[in-house]
Enzyme design. Structure first.
Site, PDB file in Angstrom:
ATOM      1  CB  SER A 179      -3.630 -57.792 -17.294  1.00 55.26           C
ATOM      2  OG  SER A 179      -4.224 -58.686 -16.374  1.00 55.26           O
TER       3      SER A 179
ATOM      4  CB  THR B 121      -9.422 -59.583 -20.139  1.00 53.80           C
ATOM      5  OG1 THR B 121     -10.058 -58.343 -19.802  1.00 53.80           O
ATOM      6  CG2 THR B 121      -8.083 -59.317 -20.797  1.00 53.80           C
TER       7      THR B 121
ATOM      8  CE  LYS C  66     -13.960 -60.194 -19.321  1.00 53.59           C
ATOM      9  NZ  LYS C  66     -14.595 -59.553 -18.158  1.00 53.59           N
TER      10      LYS C  66
ATOM     11  CG  ASN D 143     -14.028 -64.239 -16.017  1.00 52.28           C
ATOM     12  OD1 ASN D 143     -14.562 -65.320 -15.833  1.00 52.28           O
ATOM     13  ND2 ASN D 143     -13.586 -63.490 -15.036  1.00 52.28           N
TER      14      ASN D 143
ATOM     15  CG  ASP E 176     -15.907 -60.720 -14.632  1.00 52.91           C
ATOM     16  OD1 ASP E 176     -14.801 -60.671 -14.064  1.00 52.91           O
ATOM     17  OD2 ASP E 176     -16.036 -60.626 -15.876  1.00 52.91           O
TER      18      ASP E 176
ATOM     19  N   GLY F 245     -25.303 -48.680 -14.910  1.00 49.87           N
ATOM     20  CA  GLY F 245     -24.568 -49.091 -16.107  1.00 49.87           C
ATOM     21  C   GLY F 245     -25.300 -50.174 -16.859  1.00 49.87           C
ATOM     22  CB  ALA F 246     -26.765 -50.668 -19.707  1.00 47.77           C
TER      23      ALA F 246
ATOM     24  CG  ASN G 152     -26.716 -47.114 -19.099  1.00 49.27           C
ATOM     25  OD1 ASN G 152     -25.612 -47.089 -18.570  1.00 49.27           O
ATOM     26  ND2 ASN G 152     -26.871 -47.124 -20.414  1.00 49.27           N
ATOM     27  NE  ARG G 153     -23.121 -41.841 -20.978  1.00 50.23           N
ATOM     28  CZ  ARG G 153     -21.836 -41.870 -21.266  1.00 50.23           C
ATOM     29  NH1 ARG G 153     -21.038 -40.930 -20.792  1.00 50.23           N
ATOM     30  NH2 ARG G 153     -21.330 -42.823 -22.022  1.00 50.23           N
ATOM     31  CB  THR G 154     -27.360 -44.619 -23.397  1.00 54.37           C
ATOM     32  OG1 THR G 154     -26.188 -43.800 -23.514  1.00 54.37           O
ATOM     33  CG2 THR G 154     -28.063 -44.688 -24.736  1.00 54.37           C
TER      34      THR G 154
HETATM   35  P1  ATR Z   1     -18.066 -52.605 -20.111  1.00 54.34           P
HETATM   36  O1  ATR Z   1     -18.206 -53.775 -21.034  1.00 54.34           O
HETATM   37  O2  ATR Z   1     -16.711 -52.464 -19.504  1.00 54.34           O
HETATM   38  O3  ATR Z   1     -19.141 -52.576 -19.075  1.00 54.34           O
HETATM   39  P2  ATR Z   1     -19.258 -50.791 -22.035  1.00 54.34           P
HETATM   40  O4  ATR Z   1     -20.009 -51.897 -22.675  1.00 54.34           O
HETATM   41  O5  ATR Z   1     -18.584 -49.801 -22.919  1.00 54.34           O
HETATM   42  O6  ATR Z   1     -18.151 -51.311 -21.031  1.00 54.34           O
HETATM   43  O7  ATR Z   1     -20.280 -50.027 -21.056  1.00 54.34           O
HETATM   44  C1  ATR Z   1     -19.876 -48.905 -20.412  1.00 54.34           C
HETATM   45  C2  ATR Z   1     -20.979 -48.446 -19.453  1.00 54.34           C
HETATM   46  O8  ATR Z   1     -20.470 -47.320 -18.757  1.00 54.34           O
HETATM   47  C3  ATR Z   1     -22.235 -47.997 -20.136  1.00 54.34           C
HETATM   48  O9  ATR Z   1     -23.325 -48.249 -19.288  1.00 54.34           O
HETATM   49  C4  ATR Z   1     -21.993 -46.494 -20.292  1.00 54.34           C
HETATM   50  O10 ATR Z   1     -23.151 -45.733 -20.410  1.00 54.34           O
HETATM   51  P3  ATR Z   1     -23.841 -45.512 -21.865  1.00 54.34           P
HETATM   52  O11 ATR Z   1     -24.650 -46.735 -22.134  1.00 54.34           O
HETATM   53  O12 ATR Z   1     -24.656 -44.291 -21.680  1.00 54.34           O
HETATM   54  O13 ATR Z   1     -22.694 -45.318 -22.834  1.00 54.34           O
HETATM   55  C5  ATR Z   1     -21.344 -46.207 -18.974  1.00 54.34           C
HETATM   56  N1  ATR Z   1     -20.529 -44.990 -18.922  1.00 54.34           N
HETATM   57  C6  ATR Z   1     -19.297 -44.786 -19.414  1.00 54.34           C
HETATM   58  N2  ATR Z   1     -18.845 -43.551 -19.100  1.00 54.34           N
HETATM   59  C7  ATR Z   1     -19.820 -42.965 -18.359  1.00 54.34           C
HETATM   60  C8  ATR Z   1     -19.972 -41.688 -17.734  1.00 54.34           C
HETATM   61  N3  ATR Z   1     -18.999 -40.765 -17.808  1.00 54.34           N
HETATM   62  N4  ATR Z   1     -21.104 -41.434 -17.056  1.00 54.34           N
HETATM   63  C9  ATR Z   1     -22.080 -42.357 -16.981  1.00 54.34           C
HETATM   64  N5  ATR Z   1     -22.019 -43.583 -17.551  1.00 54.34           N
HETATM   65  C10 ATR Z   1     -20.901 -43.877 -18.238  1.00 54.34           C
END
Ligand code: ATR
Length: 277
Positions: free
Chosen positions: A19, A64, A68, A89, A108, A131-132, A154-156
């Protein structure tokens, strides 16, 4: 110098040894000449650790990963935005006689809003949130507080649609991003973080559609996303800026003092460089 009056601050996490917060907060305390110390702690048991912090007289503690969310059940009160985000946090301990009250906050979102506000006022602007995960939740609810319009990708898809539903904003599948324009883009994913420094959260050719690009990844400090964005004329905001401002908000909650921003930034940069050497 540590003496009988030294105030106690710290961070709980697992892992916690990397950290950057101890460097940042100890620099801030020293800069203002406050008699306090901020230490990293890795609890073996969260509830026991929390009772320890409470009874040992800690003034303020950062929380952290992975604590959290779990910490919320132990607190006396939770700030309304932290409750919406669903994560805390920052712990603030208030003592009256022998009574202790611990309130949970989330800084944050304050950090991401302030980092963005250095370049554009988020009010009334459209922001593409990438992101999600937990970071996207904090940044997203922060953008709502600031009066921004969010588009989320988001990717997924399922995970993205779920968070978009909670934020009350549209979800844009990755395949439909080509037609999207926004005032800013914020990457909340870990794409581009060392050691996967070539990974990109969005195709580089789309970056000209976003005049401001902010990353929450800070290792490396200039991520590929920020490098590609700058090369295309976008204004870039690095991940250390959000980290610094979320820490500054914690510092003010604990001490009632405006944070010494340059001292904190300098300490963060030094700690980041030290970590890689
Ligand atoms: P955090 O709590 O730090 O935000 P997390 O809950 O693991 O971490 O979420 C990670 C995010 O980064 C998710 O949105 C993830 O996308 P998926 O939902 O598809 O898993 C995204 N992520 C991580 N690596 C990635 C990559 N190489 N390309 C695109 N999105 C990525």
């Amino acid at each position: 110098m540590i003496d009988g009056h030294t105030q106690l601050f710290g961070i709980i996490g697992d892992p916690v040894e990397h950290s950057l917060s101890p460097a940042m907060h100890n620099a801030a305390l020293a800069h203002l000449g406050l008699n306090g110390v901020y230490v990293p702690m890795r609890p073996a048991d969260l509830a026991e650790a929390f009772h320890g912090l409470r009874s040992l007289g800690f003034v303020g503690v950062s929380v952290t990963v992975p604590f959290k969310v779990a910490i919320m059940d132990l607190l006396d009160a939770i700030d309304p935005v932290a409750r919406k985000i669903g994560a805390v946090n920052t712990l603030v301990f208030e003592r009256t006689g022998t009574a202790v009250r611990c309130t949970g906050h989330n800084t944050d979102w304050l950090g991401s809003n302030r980092a963005l506000a250095e370049v554009i006022d988020p009010a009334g602007r459209t922001v593409l949130l990438v992101g999600a995960g937990g970071a996207a939740r904090a940044v997203g609810f922060g953008l709502i507080e600031a009066g921004a319009q969010i588009l989320l990708t988001n990717r997924t898809e399922a995970k993205g649609r779920h968070l978009a539903g909670q934020l009350g904003c549209p979800f844009i599948p990755a395949t439909d991003l080509a037609g999207i324009r926004a005032d800013a883009l914020i990457n909340t994913t870990s794409a581009g973080m060392a050691p996967h420094i070539e990974a990109m959260p969005i195709a580089p050719e789309l970056l000209p559609h976003f005049p401001v690009v902010m990353d929450i990844v800070y290792a490396p400090l200039e991520t590929r996303l920020l490098r590609e964005a700058t090369a295309r004329g976008c204004r870039a905001i690095d991940g250390l800026t959000m980290l610094q401002y979320q820490g500054a908000a914690q510092f003010t909650l604990w001490t009632g003092r405006e944070a010494p921003h340059p001292a904190m930034r300098q300490a963060l940069l030094a700690a980041l460089h030290g970590r890689h050497s």
